[in-house]
Design a protein around this motif. Structure first.
Motif, short mmCIF file in Angstrom:
data_model
loop_
_atom_site.label_atom_id
_atom_site.label_comp_id
_atom_site.label_asym_id
_atom_site.label_seq_id
_atom_site.Cartn_x
_atom_site.Cartn_y
_atom_site.Cartn_z
N ASN A 41 44.31 43.29 26.22
CA ASN A 41 43.84 41.68 26.78
C ASN A 41 43.70 41.42 28.12
OD1 ASN A 41 43.46 40.72 24.00
ND2 ASN A 41 45.47 40.93 23.57
N LYS A 42 45.02 42.07 28.63
CA LYS A 42 44.92 41.72 30.22
C LYS A 42 43.91 42.54 30.99
CE LYS A 42 49.66 39.86 30.76
NZ LYS A 42 50.75 39.99 31.57
N VAL A 43 43.81 43.82 30.49
CA VAL A 43 42.69 44.63 31.16
C VAL A 43 41.49 44.29 30.82
CG1 VAL A 43 41.58 47.19 31.10
CG2 VAL A 43 44.18 46.83 30.76
N ASP A 44 41.10 43.46 29.91
CA ASP A 44 39.85 42.91 29.59
C ASP A 44 39.71 41.72 30.32
OD1 ASP A 44 39.13 44.73 27.68
OD2 ASP A 44 39.55 43.50 25.90
N VAL A 45 40.77 41.10 30.82
CA VAL A 45 40.58 40.04 31.95
C VAL A 45 40.14 40.50 33.19
CG1 VAL A 45 41.65 38.36 33.44
CG2 VAL A 45 42.38 38.35 30.85
N LEU A 46 40.61 41.65 33.42
CA LEU A 46 40.21 42.12 34.87
C LEU A 46 38.54 42.69 34.56
CD1 LEU A 46 43.04 44.32 35.62
CD2 LEU A 46 42.24 42.47 36.88
N THR A 47 38.12 43.04 33.45
CA THR A 47 36.91 43.37 33.31
C THR A 47 35.83 42.11 33.17
OG1 THR A 47 37.30 45.12 31.85
CG2 THR A 47 35.07 44.34 31.59
N LEU A 48 36.32 41.21 32.63
CA LEU A 48 35.45 40.01 32.86
C LEU A 48 35.34 39.36 34.43
CD1 LEU A 48 36.73 37.74 29.71
CD2 LEU A 48 34.51 38.36 30.45
N LEU A 49 36.52 39.52 35.01
CA LEU A 49 36.44 39.19 36.56
C LEU A 49 35.89 40.01 37.55
CD1 LEU A 49 39.91 36.89 36.35
CD2 LEU A 49 37.38 36.20 36.10
N SER A 50 35.54 41.06 37.06
CA SER A 50 35.01 42.13 37.90
C SER A 50 33.84 41.87 38.69
CB SER A 50 35.05 43.45 37.19
OG SER A 50 33.89 43.60 36.42
N GLY A 51 32.91 41.01 38.41
CA GLY A 51 31.92 40.69 39.08
C GLY A 51 30.68 41.74 38.79
N ALA A 52 30.70 42.47 37.45
CA ALA A 52 29.70 43.58 37.16
C ALA A 52 28.58 42.84 37.11
CB ALA A 52 30.21 44.47 36.05
N GLU A 53 27.34 43.68 37.38
CA GLU A 53 26.04 43.09 36.90
C GLU A 53 25.75 42.50 35.81
OE1 GLU A 53 22.24 42.09 38.81
OE2 GLU A 53 24.24 43.00 39.83
N TYR A 54 26.31 43.06 34.60
CA TYR A 54 25.84 42.69 33.41
C TYR A 54 26.68 41.47 33.00
CZ TYR A 54 30.51 44.69 32.17
OH TYR A 54 31.74 45.12 32.08
N LEU A 55 27.42 40.87 33.95
CA LEU A 55 28.11 39.64 33.71
C LEU A 55 27.66 38.55 34.39
CD1 LEU A 55 31.86 40.86 34.04
CD2 LEU A 55 30.93 40.28 31.71
N LYS A 56 26.39 38.82 35.30
CA LYS A 56 25.78 37.68 35.82
C LYS A 56 25.22 36.89 34.91
CE LYS A 56 25.70 39.80 40.21
NZ LYS A 56 24.91 40.43 41.32
N ALA A 57 24.74 37.35 33.77
CA ALA A 57 23.97 36.61 32.69
C ALA A 57 24.95 35.51 32.01
CB ALA A 57 23.32 37.51 31.83
N VAL A 58 26.30 35.69 32.07
CA VAL A 58 27.11 34.81 31.40
C VAL A 58 27.69 33.60 32.45
CG1 VAL A 58 29.43 34.62 30.28
CG2 VAL A 58 28.11 36.83 30.22
N ASP A 59 27.71 32.30 31.76
CA ASP A 59 28.15 31.16 32.56
C ASP A 59 29.18 31.33 33.05
OD1 ASP A 59 29.02 28.33 32.36
OD2 ASP A 59 27.24 28.23 33.38
#
Length: 229
Positions: free
Chosen positions: A105-123
């Motif tokens: 769960n904590k590692v996934d937090v880092l993934t969400l906040l990584s600024g990856a290209e595919y996350l730019k579509a998420v509000d």
């Protein structure tokens, strides 16, 4: 290896569990997480990302140390009662894979906040909400695994109490501490709006820190005297 050496090795691993556990479970969340404000929490994590990552590493080291600890204690207590010593191992070790898996769960937090290209579509607000859900999920996992953090203390405390080479008071505190953990879990689950009194956690805290320091500093007598506690 003498019993005194085994005791001090157990104390060393126990100290590692205590220090890394406090850092991961208490210090890091107190510095970064504001449960009522997702934006502030996310901002804190982004500004102190290394601290957040250090908390994850500290947690992993804690669980690895906690996996090794009961096997060392088994060597110390198998002559006292082999069945209780085995039960102590089983109840402690079963918590480790649950704890490590929960760390995802904590590692996934880092993934969400990584600024990856595919996350730019998420509000942004959705990302903040997901971060808080993951952090809450991690805490829920900790609540569940606390069942085993409590249960293993009963056979451990019994062995300390019966050993005659360690102070009986630590055994009593550890056994009471077992029920403290269980009260905390079931109270939280069944009565979420009722605050569990702080004193419920004190026997386990005093018992674990006390036996940790005793093993590390005092060790045990290789040949316990009859009737000595």
């Amino acid at each position: 290896m003498s019993k005194k050496s085994i005791a001090r090795l157990a104390g060393l691993f126990y100290l590692a569990v205590v220090l890394t556990g406090i850092f991961n479970l208490i210090y890091v969340p107190s510095q970064l997480i504001v449960w009522g404000d997702a934006a502030v929490t996310v901002n804190n994590i982004l500004n102190s990302e290394f601290l957040f990552r250090l908390g994850i590493v500290s947690g992993v080291l804690c669980y690895i140390s906690f996996f090794v600890l009961p096997f060392i204690l088994y060597k110390l207590f198998k002559s006292v009662d082999k069945n209780y010593a085995f039960l102590m191992i089983a109840l402690a070790v079963v918590s480790v894979p649950i704890s490590l898996f929960n760390m995802i769960n904590k590692v996934d937090v880092l993934t969400l906040l990584s600024g990856a290209e595919y996350l730019k579509a998420v509000d942004t607000e959705q990302i903040h909400t997901q971060v808080m859900l993951l952090l809450r999920s991690y805490n829920n996992g900790i609540s569940v695994v606390q069942i085993f953090w409590g249960l293993w203390l009963f056979p451990f405390g019994y062995l300390v109490y019966k050993s005659r080479f360690l102070p009986k008071i630590f055994g009593i505190l550890l056994m009471i501490g077992c029920f403290g953990y269980l009260i905390k879990f079931f109270g939280y689950l069944l009565f979420p709006n009722v605050a569990i009194p702080l004193f419920v956690e004190l026997p386990a805290s005093f018992g674990e820190i006390g036996i940790c320091l005793w093993l590390l500093i005092m060790g045990v007598k290789d040949k316990p005297a009859q009737g000595v506690s």
